[in-house]
Motif scaffolding. Structure first.
Motif, mmCIF file in Angstrom:
data_model
loop_
_atom_site.group_PDB
_atom_site.id
_atom_site.type_symbol
_atom_site.label_atom_id
_atom_site.label_comp_id
_atom_site.label_asym_id
_atom_site.label_seq_id
_atom_site.Cartn_x
_atom_site.Cartn_y
_atom_site.Cartn_z
ATOM 1 N N GLN A 12 -100.328 -20.038 -10.825
ATOM 2 C CA GLN A 12 -101.620 -20.657 -11.138
ATOM 3 C C GLN A 12 -102.092 -20.267 -12.536
ATOM 4 N N ARG A 16 -102.894 -22.890 -15.582
ATOM 5 C CA ARG A 16 -104.158 -22.926 -16.340
ATOM 6 C C ARG A 16 -103.923 -22.727 -17.828
ATOM 7 N N ASP A 19 -102.332 -25.966 -19.245
ATOM 8 C CA ASP A 19 -103.266 -27.094 -19.257
ATOM 9 C C ASP A 19 -104.507 -26.837 -20.105
ATOM 10 N N SER A 20 -104.639 -25.635 -20.655
ATOM 11 C CA SER A 20 -105.841 -25.268 -21.391
ATOM 12 C C SER A 20 -105.954 -25.994 -22.733
#
Length: 108
Positions: A12, A16, A19-20
């Protein structure tokens, strides 16, 4: 190197970071070269599913998400598989080969 639920947390975290909108987090994800999983329930835990009937009123959202074959875990697993291929991440999973047998009857 991760163990059990820690493996899901690392997946996870990498999602994140990848995709940040922050380039610093993107760079962190891109620097990962290998991940070792020790006993990580990639597709959920069958024990969590078995206990669902007994503990349903007391279960937290987090424990519900660990049910075997849950949509969120499968989505996370698909993300990580694609991420690992795209970024050339070496993945080494280790797990116990014997299944856990859960008895429905208790004896004293």
């Amino acid at each position: 190197m991760t163990h059990s639920l820690g493996g899901l947390i690392v997946k996870q975290m990498l999602r994140r970071c990848a995709d940040s909108a922050d380039v610093r987090f993107n760079n962190l994800a891109q620097k990962v070269r290998a991940v070792v999983f020790l006993g990580t329930p990639h597709q959920g835990a069958q024990l969590a599913t078995a206990l669902d009937l007994i503990l349903r009123p007391f279960k937290s959202k987090a424990s519900q998400q660990l049910a075997y074959g849950g949509a969120e875990l499968l989505d996370l697993n698909n993300f990580f598989s694609n991420f690992a291929v795209r970024e050339n991440v070496i993945v080494r999973p280790f797990y116990e080969p014997k299944r856990l047998v859960v008895s429905t009857s208790w004896t004293a």
